[in-house]
Write a protein that holds these residues in place. Structure first.
Motif, mmCIF file in Angstrom:
data_model
loop_
_atom_site.group_PDB
_atom_site.id
_atom_site.type_symbol
_atom_site.label_atom_id
_atom_site.label_comp_id
_atom_site.label_asym_id
_atom_site.label_seq_id
_atom_site.Cartn_x
_atom_site.Cartn_y
_atom_site.Cartn_z
ATOM 1 N N PRO A 98 0.826 -1.210 0.000
ATOM 2 C CA PRO A 98 0.000 0.000 0.000
ATOM 3 C C PRO A 98 0.857 1.256 0.000
ATOM 4 N N ALA A 99 0.282 2.349 -0.447
ATOM 5 C CA ALA A 99 1.013 3.619 -0.468
ATOM 6 C C ALA A 99 1.473 3.978 0.931
ATOM 7 N N GLY A 100 2.692 4.514 1.030
ATOM 8 C CA GLY A 100 3.199 4.929 2.320
ATOM 9 C C GLY A 100 4.715 4.937 2.365
ATOM 10 N N ALA A 101 5.231 5.131 3.575
ATOM 11 C CA ALA A 101 6.679 5.177 3.805
ATOM 12 C C ALA A 101 7.175 3.798 4.234
ATOM 13 N N TYR A 102 8.343 3.431 3.723
ATOM 14 C CA TYR A 102 8.909 2.109 3.983
ATOM 15 C C TYR A 102 10.405 2.220 4.294
ATOM 16 N N ARG A 103 10.940 1.112 4.778
ATOM 17 C CA ARG A 103 12.389 0.969 4.940
ATOM 18 C C ARG A 103 12.838 -0.149 4.014
ATOM 19 N N CYS A 104 13.901 0.116 3.261
ATOM 20 C CA CYS A 104 14.397 -0.821 2.267
ATOM 21 C C CYS A 104 15.833 -1.234 2.599
ATOM 22 N N THR A 105 16.093 -2.526 2.513
ATOM 23 C CA THR A 105 17.437 -3.056 2.728
ATOM 24 C C THR A 105 17.887 -3.765 1.459
ATOM 25 N N VAL A 106 19.023 -3.352 0.919
ATOM 26 C CA VAL A 106 19.529 -3.894 -0.338
ATOM 27 C C VAL A 106 20.545 -4.995 -0.067
ATOM 28 N N TYR A 107 20.356 -6.118 -0.766
ATOM 29 C CA TYR A 107 21.318 -7.220 -0.726
ATOM 30 C C TYR A 107 21.801 -7.470 -2.148
ATOM 31 N N LYS A 108 23.115 -7.438 -2.344
ATOM 32 C CA LYS A 108 23.717 -7.709 -3.649
ATOM 33 C C LYS A 108 24.351 -9.096 -3.598
ATOM 34 N N ILE A 109 23.946 -9.959 -4.511
ATOM 35 C CA ILE A 109 24.327 -11.369 -4.473
ATOM 36 C C ILE A 109 25.013 -11.761 -5.767
ATOM 37 N N GLY A 110 26.191 -12.373 -5.638
ATOM 38 C CA GLY A 110 26.954 -12.824 -6.794
ATOM 39 C C GLY A 110 27.694 -11.680 -7.458
ATOM 40 N N ALA A 111 28.995 -11.652 -7.324
ATOM 41 C CA ALA A 111 29.779 -10.540 -7.871
ATOM 42 C C ALA A 111 29.722 -10.533 -9.394
ATOM 43 N N ALA A 112 29.545 -9.344 -9.960
ATOM 44 C CA ALA A 112 29.538 -9.189 -11.409
ATOM 45 C C ALA A 112 30.928 -8.867 -11.946
ATOM 46 N N GLY A 113 31.901 -8.694 -11.065
ATOM 47 C CA GLY A 113 33.276 -8.407 -11.463
ATOM 48 C C GLY A 113 34.225 -8.876 -10.385
ATOM 49 N N THR A 114 35.486 -8.960 -10.724
ATOM 50 C CA THR A 114 36.473 -9.494 -9.785
ATOM 51 C C THR A 114 36.697 -8.585 -8.586
ATOM 52 N N ALA A 115 36.394 -7.306 -8.719
ATOM 53 C CA ALA A 115 36.632 -6.361 -7.625
ATOM 54 C C ALA A 115 35.496 -6.334 -6.611
ATOM 55 N N MET A 116 34.391 -7.013 -6.894
ATOM 56 C CA MET A 116 33.221 -6.961 -6.029
ATOM 57 C C MET A 116 33.120 -8.193 -5.153
ATOM 58 N N ALA A 117 32.421 -8.046 -4.022
ATOM 59 C CA ALA A 117 32.168 -9.174 -3.132
ATOM 60 C C ALA A 117 30.981 -9.971 -3.653
ATOM 61 N N ASP A 118 30.947 -11.261 -3.289
ATOM 62 C CA ASP A 118 29.843 -12.115 -3.725
ATOM 63 C C ASP A 118 28.591 -11.932 -2.881
ATOM 64 N N PHE A 119 28.703 -11.184 -1.810
ATOM 65 C CA PHE A 119 27.525 -10.866 -0.999
ATOM 66 C C PHE A 119 27.787 -9.555 -0.266
#
Length: 216
Positions: A98-119
């Protein structure tokens, strides 16, 4: 950092993505009226780019590959702690928050490059759900990476088409204007007052982004 008002969100998402408030098209005959059809700008498959249609349709393969890469990289315990949030088949009825204010938590899974973490898990930040004509708008208002776009009803899920807003930018790019900014995915309800926005194959950093959405 400047934050857009709710009015800016409505105008920005509806105008910039080319999806304003339009009346549903109806056809009729002398015998009996037919059921309303969906207006073209409310049909995500007519709005999405070819590349984004492919990304949405291939979401499961992307999901499984991203989780497998994270586990192979030693982040299996982090994946397991997310529980039903990373269950690809956890989709309940009523996908739209429903319309309103929320809190969002981002999780990035699986590195797309060698410099990134897998999680990578980020701190929760503010986000909003708001009406946008015949559609619904989602915008992450906190953090340095802030997806903003529209949600299109599509059965048990709602398709998200939008763009990425960075840093102190206020106004999102028009969807389809810059393929490096375009984002596509889907939103679904996974629990009581709990949703997730799934972004398969985002442009940078990860193979899969999952944004957990809960009331503020």
């Amino acid at each position: 950092m400047k934050t857009a008002t709710l009015a800016t969100l409505l105008c920005g998402c509806a105008a910039l993505l080319g999806c304003g408030a339009k009346t549903r098209v109806e056809t009729a005959s002398s015998a009996a009226p037919t059921a309303p059809t969906v207006a073209p700008d409310e049909n995500w498959q007519l709005v999405a780019t070819d590349e984004d249609r492919d990304r949405v349709r291939g979401w499961r393969d992307t999901w499984l590959a991203a989780v497998a890469k994270a586990r192979k990289g030693g982040r299996g315990a982090d994946i397991d702690r997310l529980g039903e949030l990373v269950d690809p088949d956890r989709a309940l009825t009523d996908p739209l928050p429903p319309a309103g204010a929320y809190r969002c938590t981002v999780y990035k899974i699986g590195a797309a490059g060698t410099a990134m973490a897998d999680f990578t898990a980020f701190e929760p930040s503010d986000c909003e759900i708001a009406p946008a004509g015949a559609l619904t708008a989602f915008r992450k208002t906190g953090g340095v990476q802030r997806p903003a776009g529209l949600l299109y009803a599509d059965g048990p899920r709602a398709i998200f088409l939008g763009t990425m807003v960075y840093g102190d930018e206020i106004k999102p790019f028009r969807y389809g204007q810059d393929r490096l900014r375009d984002m596509a995915g889907y939103i679904e309800r996974i629990g009581d007052r709990r949703w997730r926005l799934v972004l398969p194959a985002p442009r940078f950093e990860s193979m899969l982004d999952i944004i957990e959405i809960v009331p503020a």
